[in-house]
Design a protein around this motif. Structure first.
Motif, PDB file in Angstrom:
ATOM      1  N   LEU A   9       0.825  -1.203   0.000  1.00  0.00           N
ATOM      2  CA  LEU A   9       0.000   0.000   0.000  1.00  0.00           C
ATOM      3  C   LEU A   9       0.864   1.259   0.000  1.00  0.00           C
ATOM      4  O   LEU A   9       0.565   2.218  -0.700  1.00  0.00           O
ATOM      5  CB  LEU A   9      -0.960   0.011   1.191  1.00  0.00           C
ATOM      6  N   SER A  10       1.942   1.248   0.764  1.00  0.00           N
ATOM      7  CA  SER A  10       2.792   2.436   0.814  1.00  0.00           C
ATOM      8  C   SER A  10       3.829   2.466  -0.296  1.00  0.00           C
ATOM      9  O   SER A  10       4.381   3.512  -0.605  1.00  0.00           O
ATOM     10  CB  SER A  10       3.473   2.538   2.180  1.00  0.00           C
ATOM     11  N   PRO A  16      -2.931   6.944  -1.133  1.00  0.00           N
ATOM     12  CA  PRO A  16      -3.475   5.863  -0.297  1.00  0.00           C
ATOM     13  C   PRO A  16      -4.874   5.424  -0.731  1.00  0.00           C
ATOM     14  O   PRO A  16      -5.189   4.237  -0.712  1.00  0.00           O
ATOM     15  CB  PRO A  16      -3.499   6.471   1.112  1.00  0.00           C
ATOM     16  N   GLU A  17      -5.707   6.377  -1.156  1.00  0.00           N
ATOM     17  CA  GLU A  17      -7.069   6.037  -1.575  1.00  0.00           C
ATOM     18  C   GLU A  17      -7.060   5.190  -2.844  1.00  0.00           C
ATOM     19  O   GLU A  17      -7.781   4.198  -2.943  1.00  0.00           O
ATOM     20  CB  GLU A  17      -7.899   7.308  -1.805  1.00  0.00           C
ATOM     21  N   LYS A  18      -6.257   5.579  -3.827  1.00  0.00           N
ATOM     22  CA  LYS A  18      -6.182   4.810  -5.081  1.00  0.00           C
ATOM     23  C   LYS A  18      -5.615   3.422  -4.829  1.00  0.00           C
ATOM     24  O   LYS A  18      -6.081   2.439  -5.400  1.00  0.00           O
ATOM     25  CB  LYS A  18      -5.328   5.540  -6.121  1.00  0.00           C
ATOM     26  N   THR A  19      -4.602   3.341  -3.981  1.00  0.00           N
ATOM     27  CA  THR A  19      -3.986   2.048  -3.692  1.00  0.00           C
ATOM     28  C   THR A  19      -4.960   1.122  -2.977  1.00  0.00           C
ATOM     29  O   THR A  19      -5.125  -0.037  -3.348  1.00  0.00           O
ATOM     30  CB  THR A  19      -2.715   2.230  -2.843  1.00  0.00           C
ATOM     31  N   ALA A  20      -5.623   1.641  -1.953  1.00  0.00           N
ATOM     32  CA  ALA A  20      -6.575   0.824  -1.194  1.00  0.00           C
ATOM     33  C   ALA A  20      -7.732   0.373  -2.071  1.00  0.00           C
ATOM     34  O   ALA A  20      -8.188  -0.778  -1.977  1.00  0.00           O
ATOM     35  CB  ALA A  20      -7.087   1.610   0.010  1.00  0.00           C
ATOM     36  N   THR A  21      -8.210   1.254  -2.942  1.00  0.00           N
ATOM     37  CA  THR A  21      -9.306   0.890  -3.843  1.00  0.00           C
ATOM     38  C   THR A  21      -8.877  -0.232  -4.779  1.00  0.00           C
ATOM     39  O   THR A  21      -9.619  -1.190  -5.001  1.00  0.00           O
ATOM     40  CB  THR A  21      -9.772   2.112  -4.654  1.00  0.00           C
ATOM     41  N   ARG A  22      -7.679  -0.139  -5.319  1.00  0.00           N
ATOM     42  CA  ARG A  22      -7.197  -1.192  -6.221  1.00  0.00           C
ATOM     43  C   ARG A  22      -6.990  -2.508  -5.480  1.00  0.00           C
ATOM     44  O   ARG A  22      -7.307  -3.573  -5.983  1.00  0.00           O
ATOM     45  CB  ARG A  22      -5.929  -0.734  -6.934  1.00  0.00           C
ATOM     46  N   ALA A  23      -6.484  -2.444  -4.260  1.00  0.00           N
ATOM     47  CA  ALA A  23      -6.321  -3.662  -3.466  1.00  0.00           C
ATOM     48  C   ALA A  23      -7.685  -4.318  -3.224  1.00  0.00           C
ATOM     49  O   ALA A  23      -7.847  -5.528  -3.401  1.00  0.00           O
ATOM     50  CB  ALA A  23      -5.638  -3.346  -2.141  1.00  0.00           C
ATOM     51  N   ILE A  48       0.356  -9.165  -5.050  1.00  0.00           N
ATOM     52  CA  ILE A  48       1.820  -9.068  -5.080  1.00  0.00           C
ATOM     53  C   ILE A  48       2.323  -7.804  -5.778  1.00  0.00           C
ATOM     54  O   ILE A  48       3.510  -7.506  -5.725  1.00  0.00           O
ATOM     55  CB  ILE A  48       2.452 -10.330  -5.697  1.00  0.00           C
ATOM     56  N   ARG A  49       1.412  -7.070  -6.412  1.00  0.00           N
ATOM     57  CA  ARG A  49       1.803  -5.811  -7.047  1.00  0.00           C
ATOM     58  C   ARG A  49       0.561  -4.943  -7.213  1.00  0.00           C
ATOM     59  O   ARG A  49      -0.491  -5.430  -7.618  1.00  0.00           O
ATOM     60  CB  ARG A  49       2.415  -6.085  -8.409  1.00  0.00           C
ATOM     61  N   ILE A  50       0.712  -3.650  -6.902  1.00  0.00           N
ATOM     62  CA  ILE A  50      -0.367  -2.690  -7.112  1.00  0.00           C
ATOM     63  C   ILE A  50       0.216  -1.488  -7.858  1.00  0.00           C
ATOM     64  O   ILE A  50       1.140  -0.844  -7.359  1.00  0.00           O
ATOM     65  CB  ILE A  50      -0.980  -2.200  -5.786  1.00  0.00           C
ATOM     66  N   VAL A  51      -0.297  -1.237  -9.042  1.00  0.00           N
ATOM     67  CA  VAL A  51       0.022  -0.022  -9.790  1.00  0.00           C
ATOM     68  C   VAL A  51      -1.277   0.508 -10.375  1.00  0.00           C
ATOM     69  O   VAL A  51      -2.324  -0.128 -10.255  1.00  0.00           O
ATOM     70  CB  VAL A  51       1.095  -0.258 -10.890  1.00  0.00           C
ATOM     71  N   ARG A  67      -6.162  -6.158 -14.165  1.00  0.00           N
ATOM     72  CA  ARG A  67      -6.180  -4.916 -14.946  1.00  0.00           C
ATOM     73  C   ARG A  67      -7.242  -3.963 -14.408  1.00  0.00           C
ATOM     74  O   ARG A  67      -8.375  -4.369 -14.177  1.00  0.00           O
ATOM     75  CB  ARG A  67      -6.439  -5.230 -16.408  1.00  0.00           C
ATOM     76  N   HIS A  68      -6.833  -2.701 -14.215  1.00  0.00           N
ATOM     77  CA  HIS A  68      -7.721  -1.693 -13.651  1.00  0.00           C
ATOM     78  C   HIS A  68      -8.107  -0.664 -14.706  1.00  0.00           C
ATOM     79  O   HIS A  68      -7.286  -0.277 -15.534  1.00  0.00           O
ATOM     80  CB  HIS A  68      -7.030  -0.938 -12.513  1.00  0.00           C
ATOM     81  N   ALA A  69      -9.337  -0.204 -14.632  1.00  0.00           N
ATOM     82  CA  ALA A  69      -9.804   0.937 -15.424  1.00  0.00           C
ATOM     83  C   ALA A  69     -10.516   1.863 -14.456  1.00  0.00           C
ATOM     84  O   ALA A  69     -11.231   1.409 -13.555  1.00  0.00           O
ATOM     85  CB  ALA A  69     -10.746   0.489 -16.526  1.00  0.00           C
TER      86      ALA A  69
END
Length: 84
Positions: A9-10, A16-23, A48-51, A67-69
């Motif tokens: 996450l960090s 933090p909001e975008k990362t948590a949402t993607r997780a 194992i990876r968040i981008v 994959r995120h949109a």
């Protein structure tokens, strides 16, 4: 989330909001695709990876892309399991 996932996450480089949402959406998409209760997906699916546009997750020792949109304040995550 596991301590290892929490470290992601960090380290993502996103807010933090975008990362948590993607997780969250990785775990939720995996639960739906694997027909698992969400709580089980949170235990058994490892992020194992968040981008911003593509993350990676592991389930039963196999790695899959997530994959995120994003648009209009919403994030959609697509996970495909060709081998299941």
């Amino acid at each position: 989330m596991s301590p290892k996932e929490q470290d992601l996450l960090s380290a993502s480089g996103l807010s933090p909001e975008k990362t948590a949402t993607r997780a969250w959406t990785i775990k939720e998409a995996a639960a739906k695709a694997l027909h698992l209760p969400l709580v089980q997906a949170f235990r058994e699916v490892e992020i194992i990876r968040i981008v911003e546009q593509e993350g990676m997750m592991k389930y039963q020792e196999r790695i899959y892309p997530a994959r995120h949109a994003e648009g209009a304040g919403h994030v959609i995550t697509l996970i495909t399991f060709d081998d299941l």
